[in-house]
Scaffold this motif. Sequence first.
Motif, PDB file in Angstrom:
ATOM      1  N   SER A 142       7.919  17.912 -16.227  1.00 19.51           N
ATOM      2  CA  SER A 142       7.790  17.211 -17.768  1.00 19.51           C
ATOM      3  C   SER A 142       6.955  16.445 -17.849  1.00 19.51           C
ATOM      4  CB  SER A 142       9.190  17.244 -18.390  1.00 19.51           C
ATOM      5  OG  SER A 142       8.609  16.596 -19.367  1.00 19.51           O
ATOM      6  N   GLU A 143       6.607  15.137 -17.112  1.00 19.06           N
ATOM      7  CA  GLU A 143       5.922  14.317 -17.275  1.00 19.06           C
ATOM      8  C   GLU A 143       4.319  15.063 -17.083  1.00 19.06           C
ATOM      9  OE1 GLU A 143       8.382  10.334 -15.318  1.00 19.06           O
ATOM     10  OE2 GLU A 143       7.139  11.808 -14.308  1.00 19.06           O
ATOM     11  N   LYS A 144       3.998  15.859 -16.315  1.00 22.45           N
ATOM     12  CA  LYS A 144       2.235  16.903 -16.473  1.00 22.45           C
ATOM     13  C   LYS A 144       2.271  17.388 -17.243  1.00 22.45           C
ATOM     14  CE  LYS A 144       3.505  17.450 -11.150  1.00 22.45           C
ATOM     15  NZ  LYS A 144       3.088  18.608 -10.302  1.00 22.45           N
ATOM     16  N   LEU A 145       2.889  17.306 -18.438  1.00 23.27           N
ATOM     17  CA  LEU A 145       2.564  18.196 -19.322  1.00 23.27           C
ATOM     18  C   LEU A 145       2.122  17.029 -20.292  1.00 23.27           C
ATOM     19  CD1 LEU A 145       5.057  20.714 -19.726  1.00 23.27           C
ATOM     20  CD2 LEU A 145       3.110  21.391 -18.833  1.00 23.27           C
ATOM     21  N   ILE A 146       2.428  16.051 -20.896  1.00 23.71           N
ATOM     22  CA  ILE A 146       1.875  14.616 -21.501  1.00 23.71           C
ATOM     23  C   ILE A 146       0.888  13.961 -20.396  1.00 23.71           C
ATOM     24  CG2 ILE A 146       1.915  12.848 -22.478  1.00 23.71           C
ATOM     25  CD1 ILE A 146       2.849  15.228 -24.224  1.00 23.71           C
ATOM     26  N   LEU A 147      -0.266  14.020 -20.674  1.00 24.66           N
ATOM     27  CA  LEU A 147      -1.286  13.259 -19.411  1.00 24.66           C
ATOM     28  C   LEU A 147      -1.147  11.509 -20.277  1.00 24.66           C
ATOM     29  CD1 LEU A 147      -3.589  15.760 -18.430  1.00 24.66           C
ATOM     30  CD2 LEU A 147      -1.579  15.151 -17.554  1.00 24.66           C
ATOM     31  N   VAL A 148      -1.352  10.900 -18.837  1.00 27.12           N
ATOM     32  CA  VAL A 148      -1.930   9.228 -19.999  1.00 27.12           C
ATOM     33  C   VAL A 148      -3.306   8.811 -19.029  1.00 27.12           C
ATOM     34  CG1 VAL A 148      -1.005   6.706 -20.715  1.00 27.12           C
ATOM     35  CG2 VAL A 148       0.828   8.665 -20.275  1.00 27.12           C
ATOM     36  N   LYS A 149      -4.071   8.727 -19.680  1.00 28.47           N
ATOM     37  CA  LYS A 149      -5.301   7.909 -18.554  1.00 28.47           C
ATOM     38  C   LYS A 149      -5.794   6.998 -19.021  1.00 28.47           C
ATOM     39  CE  LYS A 149     -10.075   8.864 -17.280  1.00 28.47           C
ATOM     40  NZ  LYS A 149     -11.245   9.559 -17.622  1.00 28.47           N
ATOM     41  N   ARG A 150      -5.042   5.446 -18.484  1.00 34.93           N
ATOM     42  CA  ARG A 150      -6.196   4.186 -19.646  1.00 34.93           C
ATOM     43  C   ARG A 150      -7.486   4.272 -18.640  1.00 34.93           C
ATOM     44  NH1 ARG A 150      -0.449   3.761 -18.380  1.00 34.93           N
ATOM     45  NH2 ARG A 150       0.323   2.608 -19.996  1.00 34.93           N
ATOM     46  N   GLU A 151      -8.077   3.974 -18.832  1.00 38.01           N
ATOM     47  CA  GLU A 151      -9.548   3.071 -18.713  1.00 38.01           C
ATOM     48  C   GLU A 151     -10.172   1.529 -18.699  1.00 38.01           C
ATOM     49  OE1 GLU A 151     -12.687   5.833 -20.279  1.00 38.01           O
ATOM     50  OE2 GLU A 151     -12.002   7.896 -18.943  1.00 38.01           O
ATOM     51  N   PRO A 152     -11.095   1.300 -18.074  1.00 38.21           N
ATOM     52  CA  PRO A 152     -11.233  -0.547 -18.238  1.00 38.21           C
ATOM     53  C   PRO A 152     -11.741  -1.216 -19.483  1.00 38.21           C
ATOM     54  CG  PRO A 152     -12.167   1.206 -16.566  1.00 38.21           C
ATOM     55  CD  PRO A 152     -11.636   1.929 -17.010  1.00 38.21           C
ATOM     56  N   ASP A 153     -12.136  -0.024 -20.249  1.00 37.57           N
ATOM     57  CA  ASP A 153     -12.715  -0.725 -21.337  1.00 37.57           C
ATOM     58  C   ASP A 153     -11.466  -0.410 -22.525  1.00 37.57           C
ATOM     59  OD1 ASP A 153     -12.460   2.064 -21.461  1.00 37.57           O
ATOM     60  OD2 ASP A 153     -14.461   2.188 -22.054  1.00 37.57           O
ATOM     61  N   GLY A 154     -11.089  -0.692 -21.870  1.00 40.86           N
ATOM     62  CA  GLY A 154      -9.126  -0.806 -23.007  1.00 40.86           C
ATOM     63  C   GLY A 154      -9.409   0.878 -23.709  1.00 40.86           C
ATOM     64  N   ILE A 155     -10.228   1.675 -23.805  1.00 36.89           N
ATOM     65  CA  ILE A 155      -9.689   3.097 -24.051  1.00 36.89           C
ATOM     66  C   ILE A 155      -8.135   4.401 -23.680  1.00 36.89           C
ATOM     67  CG2 ILE A 155     -10.427   5.071 -25.456  1.00 36.89           C
ATOM     68  CD1 ILE A 155     -13.604   3.342 -25.216  1.00 36.89           C
ATOM     69  N   ALA A 156      -7.324   4.212 -24.184  1.00 31.22           N
ATOM     70  CA  ALA A 156      -6.921   4.980 -23.540  1.00 31.22           C
ATOM     71  C   ALA A 156      -6.460   6.472 -24.200  1.00 31.22           C
ATOM     72  CB  ALA A 156      -5.340   4.472 -23.249  1.00 31.22           C
ATOM     73  N   THR A 211      -2.936  13.354 -23.408  1.00 27.59           N
ATOM     74  CA  THR A 211      -2.985  14.471 -23.771  1.00 27.59           C
ATOM     75  C   THR A 211      -1.827  15.406 -23.798  1.00 27.59           C
ATOM     76  OG1 THR A 211      -5.496  14.136 -22.794  1.00 27.59           O
ATOM     77  CG2 THR A 211      -4.872  16.471 -22.506  1.00 27.59           C
ATOM     78  N   ILE A 212      -1.964  16.324 -24.600  1.00 21.72           N
ATOM     79  CA  ILE A 212      -0.910  17.538 -24.312  1.00 21.72           C
ATOM     80  C   ILE A 212      -1.200  18.628 -23.749  1.00 21.72           C
ATOM     81  CG2 ILE A 212       0.339  18.642 -25.851  1.00 21.72           C
ATOM     82  CD1 ILE A 212      -0.490  16.868 -28.372  1.00 21.72           C
ATOM     83  N   ASN A 213      -0.137  19.131 -22.496  1.00 24.00           N
ATOM     84  CA  ASN A 213      -1.031  19.051 -20.708  1.00 24.00           C
ATOM     85  C   ASN A 213      -0.383  20.412 -21.224  1.00 24.00           C
ATOM     86  OD1 ASN A 213      -3.117  20.204 -19.076  1.00 24.00           O
ATOM     87  ND2 ASN A 213      -1.875  19.340 -17.573  1.00 24.00           N
ATOM     88  N   ARG A 214       0.070  21.593 -22.122  1.00 23.32           N
ATOM     89  CA  ARG A 214       0.693  22.846 -22.020  1.00 23.32           C
ATOM     90  C   ARG A 214      -0.241  23.478 -21.942  1.00 23.32           C
ATOM     91  NH1 ARG A 214       6.484  24.394 -24.409  1.00 23.32           N
ATOM     92  NH2 ARG A 214       7.134  25.992 -22.582  1.00 23.32           N
ATOM     93  N   PRO A 215      -1.536  24.430 -22.298  1.00 17.75           N
ATOM     94  CA  PRO A 215      -2.500  25.579 -22.682  1.00 17.75           C
ATOM     95  C   PRO A 215      -1.744  26.369 -22.279  1.00 17.75           C
ATOM     96  CG  PRO A 215      -3.106  23.704 -21.002  1.00 17.75           C
ATOM     97  CD  PRO A 215      -2.675  23.067 -20.610  1.00 17.75           C
TER      98      PRO A 215
END
Length: 265
Positions: free
Chosen positions: A6-20, A23-27
């Motif tokens: 389940s966790e792989k189906l909602i992806l979260v990515k944080r970048e150093p510039d403050g943008i996160a 992604t809904i990942n069940r294509p």
Amino acid sequence: MNRTESEKLILVKREPDGIAYVTINRPKSLNSLTKSMMRDMAQAFKALDRDESVRVIILSGSGRAFCSGVDLTAAEDVFKGDVKDIESDPVAQMERARKPIIGAIGGFAVTAGFEIALACDILVAAKGAKFVDTHARFGIFPSWGLSQKLSRIIGANKAREVSLTAMPLTAEVAEKLGFVNHVVEEGELLKKAREIAEAIVKNNQDLVLRYKSVINDGVKLDLGHALALEKERAYDYYNGMTKEQFQKMQEFIAGRSSKKPSSKL
């Protein structure tokens, strides 16, 4: 579906510039949502909003769709749950988020996907993207705000047509109606969303949060009460500032006025 899947189906990515990024990942299922995905998405937004390093969130979907709605093979499990459970409700957590949320809509945003798009603060859509409300077609009662929010953005008559006919609202028409901010080529979708996010990140973070809050709270009120709300919050804001903060404000304005203005979005 176990927790790890389940966790792989909602992806979260944080970048150093403050943008996160979320992604809904069940294509393969056009990003249709299971109950566990809803819970994980809700918790992702809650965690990002609490993370002080995050300043803006970009939400998108993998593959050919943004989100095709709830996975109807698990409809009973989803709809007979507690629709008032804030902790597992992604739309409720998005609405509670202090940070600006930019939706990057590619392909279809259907029913629950449409409602998730409505919970974003700013929308960028790819050419050919479509918003579809199938509640009436499939006998599903809306509970994430579509029956109330859409009419307040595009007008009651158009909203009734979209919802009662279940006919698609194209990105191009949605832009003309003021629902979508920008329509771009598919390959430019995340680039444009990031461009907007970067423009937000450059500004005073405290004021960005306060400004989003007063706009979102004000649209729920009539104009007279909304203007009073703005006055009240402005009074609290300036009364809470120290002399040093006023001095920094003046220095910042003086520094910016000597630079060329940035290009328009």
